[in-house]
Design a protein around this motif. Structure first.
Motif, mmCIF file in Angstrom:
data_model
loop_
_atom_site.group_PDB
_atom_site.id
_atom_site.type_symbol
_atom_site.label_atom_id
_atom_site.label_comp_id
_atom_site.label_asym_id
_atom_site.label_seq_id
_atom_site.Cartn_x
_atom_site.Cartn_y
_atom_site.Cartn_z
ATOM 1 N N TYR A 9 0.770 -1.029 0.114
ATOM 2 C CA TYR A 9 0.002 0.046 -0.058
ATOM 3 C C TYR A 9 0.776 1.272 -0.054
ATOM 4 N N TYR A 10 1.942 1.260 0.702
ATOM 5 C CA TYR A 10 2.842 2.470 0.903
ATOM 6 C C TYR A 10 3.581 2.725 -0.561
ATOM 7 N N LEU A 11 3.935 1.373 -1.172
ATOM 8 C CA LEU A 11 4.739 1.534 -2.362
ATOM 9 C C LEU A 11 3.533 1.955 -3.385
ATOM 10 N N ILE A 12 2.508 1.681 -3.481
ATOM 11 C CA ILE A 12 1.344 2.029 -4.479
ATOM 12 C C ILE A 12 1.288 3.610 -4.394
ATOM 13 N N ALA A 13 1.215 4.230 -2.758
ATOM 14 C CA ALA A 13 1.025 5.331 -2.399
ATOM 15 C C ALA A 13 2.048 6.277 -3.077
ATOM 16 N N GLY A 14 3.321 5.724 -2.791
ATOM 17 C CA GLY A 14 4.398 6.340 -3.280
ATOM 18 C C GLY A 14 4.567 6.637 -4.744
ATOM 19 N N ILE A 15 4.150 5.443 -5.625
ATOM 20 C CA ILE A 15 4.276 5.567 -7.109
ATOM 21 C C ILE A 15 3.161 6.870 -7.457
ATOM 22 N N PHE A 16 2.118 6.822 -6.684
ATOM 23 C CA PHE A 16 1.140 7.820 -6.976
ATOM 24 C C PHE A 16 1.602 9.142 -6.876
ATOM 25 N N ALA A 17 2.344 8.975 -5.586
ATOM 26 C CA ALA A 17 2.691 10.614 -5.288
ATOM 27 C C ALA A 17 3.809 10.976 -6.159
ATOM 28 N N VAL A 18 4.391 10.348 -6.817
ATOM 29 C CA VAL A 18 5.406 10.703 -7.650
ATOM 30 C C VAL A 18 4.735 11.081 -9.062
ATOM 31 N N LEU A 19 3.913 10.299 -9.493
ATOM 32 C CA LEU A 19 3.044 10.629 -10.598
ATOM 33 C C LEU A 19 2.339 11.724 -10.326
ATOM 34 N N PHE A 20 1.787 11.889 -9.442
ATOM 35 C CA PHE A 20 1.173 13.473 -9.130
ATOM 36 C C PHE A 20 2.083 14.527 -8.953
ATOM 37 N N ALA A 21 3.149 14.183 -8.877
ATOM 38 C CA ALA A 21 4.446 15.507 -8.629
ATOM 39 C C ALA A 21 4.661 15.706 -10.219
ATOM 40 N N ALA A 22 4.819 14.591 -10.985
ATOM 41 C CA ALA A 22 5.084 14.807 -12.453
ATOM 42 C C ALA A 22 3.987 15.496 -13.260
ATOM 43 N N THR A 23 2.677 15.091 -12.959
ATOM 44 C CA THR A 23 1.439 15.724 -13.663
ATOM 45 C C THR A 23 1.134 17.084 -13.156
ATOM 46 N N HIS A 24 1.413 17.230 -12.163
ATOM 47 C CA HIS A 24 1.153 18.738 -11.450
ATOM 48 C C HIS A 24 2.238 19.639 -12.071
ATOM 49 N N ALA A 25 3.617 19.053 -12.121
ATOM 50 C CA ALA A 25 4.712 19.981 -12.759
ATOM 51 C C ALA A 25 4.271 20.133 -14.184
ATOM 52 N N TRP A 26 3.663 19.302 -14.835
ATOM 53 C CA TRP A 26 3.615 19.213 -16.294
ATOM 54 C C TRP A 26 2.108 20.094 -16.585
ATOM 55 N N ASN A 27 1.165 19.993 -15.828
ATOM 56 C CA ASN A 27 0.096 20.895 -15.725
ATOM 57 C C ASN A 27 0.221 22.229 -15.688
ATOM 58 N N GLY A 28 1.045 22.424 -14.622
ATOM 59 C CA GLY A 28 1.418 23.919 -14.397
ATOM 60 C C GLY A 28 2.188 24.410 -15.285
#
Length: 144
Positions: A9-28
């Motif tokens: 669960y932590y591994l999946i949450a971590g992968i989500f967070a890294v993806l969220f960082a990438a998409t947040h930066a890209w969207n911005g």
């Protein structure tokens, strides 16, 4: 060298967070921040908006790295406090997003749906990881 994942669960949450960082930066960079280049907004306002945007991107990246590292920690009690702290920050982030949006323009609350659902799913995986019971002796996590 064998690396064991003790909390998927932590591994999946971590992968989500890294993806969220990438998409947040890209969207911005592609959609939101270019809109600030209009003359009606002062340079000070643009600067504040840009660094707040990048703070959230950086937080997501740090959270992702932390959860990925925590997923390998065999003693879950050692990382439980950090997980609860991050859950608290994410819930506060969601409350701020929803309350500011509702206060400024309640009709645009639907625009926050994707972000809200993402945060709820992210928090759910973290809470599942927090509540995960320790494995019995002799059983081990997955190895890579």
């Amino acid at each position: 060298m064998i690396i064991k994942v003790s909390n998927f669960y932590y591994l999946i949450a971590g992968i989500f967070a890294v993806l969220f960082a990438a998409t947040h930066a890209w969207n911005g960079q592609s959609a939101v921040l270019p809109e600030l280049q209009i003359n009606a907004i002062t340079m000070g306002t643009r600067t504040v908006f840009m660094y707040v945007w990048h703070i959230i991107t950086a937080e997501n990246l740090v959270f992702g790295i932390v959860f990925i590292l925590m997923s390998f920690q065999a003693d879950r009690a050692k990382v439980r406090f950090a997980a609860w702290m991050i859950v608290s920050l994410l819930i506060v982030r969601l409350v701020v997003i929803l309350s500011v949006t509702a206060f400024q323009d309640a009709s645009s609350l639907t625009d926050t749906l994707i972000d809200s659902v993402a945060i709820v799913i992210y928090v759910a995986f973290i809470v599942l990881g927090i509540r995960l019971k320790p494995k019995k002796a002799g059983k081990s996590g997955a190895t890579f």
